[in-house]
Enzyme design. Structure first.
Site, PDB file in Angstrom:
ATOM      1  N   ASP A  84      36.694 -34.367 -25.977  1.00 32.88           N
ATOM      2  CA  ASP A  84      37.893 -33.535 -25.711  1.00 32.88           C
ATOM      3  C   ASP A  84      39.136 -34.273 -26.207  1.00 32.88           C
ATOM      4  OD1 ASP A  84      38.759 -34.285 -22.225  1.00 32.88           O
ATOM      5  OD2 ASP A  84      37.827 -35.567 -23.761  1.00 32.88           O
ATOM      6  N   ASP A 127      39.412 -40.345 -27.075  1.00 34.64           N
ATOM      7  CA  ASP A 127      38.327 -39.690 -27.815  1.00 34.64           C
ATOM      8  C   ASP A 127      38.490 -39.936 -29.318  1.00 34.64           C
ATOM      9  OD1 ASP A 127      39.234 -37.909 -25.407  1.00 34.64           O
ATOM     10  OD2 ASP A 127      37.135 -37.400 -25.711  1.00 34.64           O
ATOM     11  N   ASN A 183      40.929 -32.579 -21.771  1.00 35.77           N
ATOM     12  CA  ASN A 183      42.295 -33.115 -21.933  1.00 35.77           C
ATOM     13  C   ASN A 183      43.281 -32.023 -22.342  1.00 35.77           C
ATOM     14  OD1 ASN A 183      41.947 -35.889 -21.349  1.00 35.77           O
ATOM     15  ND2 ASN A 183      41.008 -36.226 -23.364  1.00 35.77           N
ATOM     16  N   THR A 195      32.221 -37.729 -24.152  1.00 40.87           N
ATOM     17  CA  THR A 195      33.451 -38.418 -23.729  1.00 40.87           C
ATOM     18  C   THR A 195      34.458 -37.451 -23.113  1.00 40.87           C
ATOM     19  OG1 THR A 195      34.499 -38.157 -25.903  1.00 40.87           O
ATOM     20  CG2 THR A 195      33.171 -40.151 -25.553  1.00 40.87           C
ATOM     21  N   PHE A 216      38.568 -38.103 -14.214  1.00 45.44           N
ATOM     22  CA  PHE A 216      38.933 -36.822 -14.833  1.00 45.44           C
ATOM     23  C   PHE A 216      37.735 -36.029 -15.357  1.00 45.44           C
ATOM     24  CE2 PHE A 216      41.722 -33.811 -16.836  1.00 45.44           C
ATOM     25  CZ  PHE A 216      41.068 -33.429 -18.004  1.00 45.44           C
ATOM     26  N   ASN A 217      36.865 -36.643 -16.165  1.00 50.18           N
ATOM     27  CA  ASN A 217      35.770 -35.880 -16.777  1.00 50.18           C
ATOM     28  C   ASN A 217      34.841 -35.282 -15.731  1.00 50.18           C
ATOM     29  OD1 ASN A 217      36.638 -36.371 -19.395  1.00 50.18           O
ATOM     30  ND2 ASN A 217      35.418 -38.243 -19.600  1.00 50.18           N
ATOM     31  N   HIS A 276      39.226 -45.454 -22.686  1.00 47.80           N
ATOM     32  CA  HIS A 276      37.952 -45.206 -22.023  1.00 47.80           C
ATOM     33  C   HIS A 276      36.801 -44.886 -22.992  1.00 47.80           C
ATOM     34  CE1 HIS A 276      40.468 -44.753 -18.410  1.00 47.80           C
ATOM     35  NE2 HIS A 276      41.241 -43.965 -19.129  1.00 47.80           N
ATOM     36  N   ASP A 277      36.994 -43.881 -23.837  1.00 46.12           N
ATOM     37  CA  ASP A 277      35.875 -43.265 -24.547  1.00 46.12           C
ATOM     38  C   ASP A 277      35.154 -44.139 -25.562  1.00 46.12           C
ATOM     39  OD1 ASP A 277      37.704 -40.150 -24.473  1.00 46.12           O
ATOM     40  OD2 ASP A 277      36.267 -40.991 -23.067  1.00 46.12           O
TER      41      ASP A 277
HETATM   42  O1  RIB Z   1      39.240 -40.354 -17.159  1.00 45.54           O
HETATM   43  C1  RIB Z   1      39.292 -40.671 -18.525  1.00 45.54           C
HETATM   44  C2  RIB Z   1      38.557 -39.667 -19.340  1.00 45.54           C
HETATM   45  O2  RIB Z   1      39.145 -38.373 -19.182  1.00 45.54           O
HETATM   46  C3  RIB Z   1      38.636 -39.950 -20.847  1.00 45.54           C
HETATM   47  O3  RIB Z   1      37.489 -39.436 -21.460  1.00 45.54           O
HETATM   48  C4  RIB Z   1      39.842 -39.177 -21.266  1.00 45.54           C
HETATM   49  O4  RIB Z   1      39.812 -38.851 -22.660  1.00 45.54           O
HETATM   50  C5  RIB Z   1      39.691 -37.927 -20.432  1.00 45.54           C
HETATM   51  O5  RIB Z   1      38.754 -37.075 -21.095  1.00 45.54           O
HETATM   52 CA    CA Z   2      37.794 -37.830 -23.312  1.00 46.40          CA
END
Ligand code: RIB
Ligand code: CA
Length: 308
Positions: free
Chosen positions: A8, A13, A37, A122, A163-164, A237-238
């Site tokens: 996303d 990403d 996102n 991701t 979040f994901n 993160h990704d």
């Molecule tokens: O919490 C971080 C994640 O949520 C990452 O993948 C960021 O790109 C969002 O998608």
């Molecule tokens: Ca992401």
């Protein structure tokens, strides 16, 4: 290793896609996009922009679900901006997305190949869950699902929700119950992958257009992460999920039971990781608990440099 990235984009990403494109140990078969996102129209356009900027217009891209399986979509515009990839002026996409749903593209790519595919997710796991439920015939062709999401400790979007997973808890629950080899890359390790000023300077020092693009992506990301979360530097993160596929030694994991909280009034979307085996639940994921930070940044910077 043959991989598909479901994402996303999203600033982190974007770096994950560049790592998958630039490291010679991976063959990126396709990219699928999901709402998270930003809306799926925007995440799809961003995936095409990143691939165009990397000269990878031969990689098929297909748009997926425009909302979570059950709950509402709540985008992260405060972090990634109106476009979902604010900051650098990336190339205008030259390719169009494939005229099939993300689930169908993944199915075709997995079923067409002789070698197994690693599915790297991701973003919210909506597409992955839908794939497993509508096309169980792909399971023998998948050797592992590696997803960025969850946490062994606190969350980011809610006190205990990342979040994901918070965006689509039902999808995460379906994936973690699917019985496939699964690796969970949570905030507890991705919060160690901080794009410090030295890291950003390292991207600029590549002297390439993509190096500058990465520096500009991280500079924007640093501003929003500081503003929203008070982080001195933004955690990327990704790409940690992609790095774990390229070189599993970069991430230390433990095999543990992971449950997704679906009904908690305050904890919906939390990943409940039974690290000390206090419950009778069987282990269902390899959970990241450590990261070789220097090796991670070397891998990512080298991959970006290799694309040119
Ligand atoms: O919490 C971080 C994640 O949520 C990452 O993948 C960021 O790109 C969002 O998608
Ligand atoms: Ca992401």
């Amino acid at each position: 290793m043959r991989v598909i990235v479901d994402c996303d984009p999203g600033h982190d990403d974007a770096l994950a896609l560049l790592l998958a494109l630039g490291d010679p140990r991976l063959e990126l078969l396709g990219v699928t996009t999901v709402a998270g996102n930003q809306t799926v129209d925007k995440t799809t356009r961003n995936a095409l922009r990143i691939l165009a900027s990397a000269g990878a217009t031969g990689v098929p891209v297909a748009a997926g679900c425009d909302r979570p399986l059950a709950g509402p979509l709540s985008v992260a515009e405060d972090i990634h901006g109106f476009s979902g990839l604010d900051g650098p002026d990336l190339d205008i996409p030259t390719a169009e997305p494939a005229n099939v749903h993300a689930v169908e593209l993944i199915r075709r790519l997995v079923m067409a190949g002789r070698e197994p595919v690693t599915l790297i997710a991701t973003g919210p796991l909506t597409n992955v869950a839908l794939l497993l439920r509508t096309h169980p015939e792909v399971v023998p062709g998948l050797d592992r699902i590696v997803f960025m999401g969850g946490s062994t400790d606190r969350g980011n979007t809610t006190p205990y929700g990342e979040f994901n997973i918070v965006t689509d808890p039902e999808a995460a629950d379906i994936v973690l119950r699917a019985g496939l080899p699964t690796t969970m890359i949570g905030l507890n390790v991705t919060h160690q992958a901080l794009a410090t000023p030295e890291v950003i300077a390292g991207f600029r020092a590549l002297g390439t257009r993509l190096g500058t693009v990465c520096a500009e992506l991280m500079t924007f990301f640093a501003g929003t992460y500081r503003q929203v979360f008070g982080f001195p530097h933004p955690p990327v993160h990704d790409p940690v999920a992609v790095a774990a596929v390229i070189d599993p030694a970069i991430v230390e994991t433990v095999h543990a039971p992971v449950a997704v909280e679906l009904i908690g009034a305050h904890t919906r979307g939390a990943t409940v990781v039974d690290l000390h085996r206090r419950t009778a639940r069987p282990p269902n994921a390899d959970v990241a608990v450590g990261l070789d930070v220097d090796a991670f940044w070397r891998l990512l910077t080298t991959a970006v440099a290799r694309i040119g």
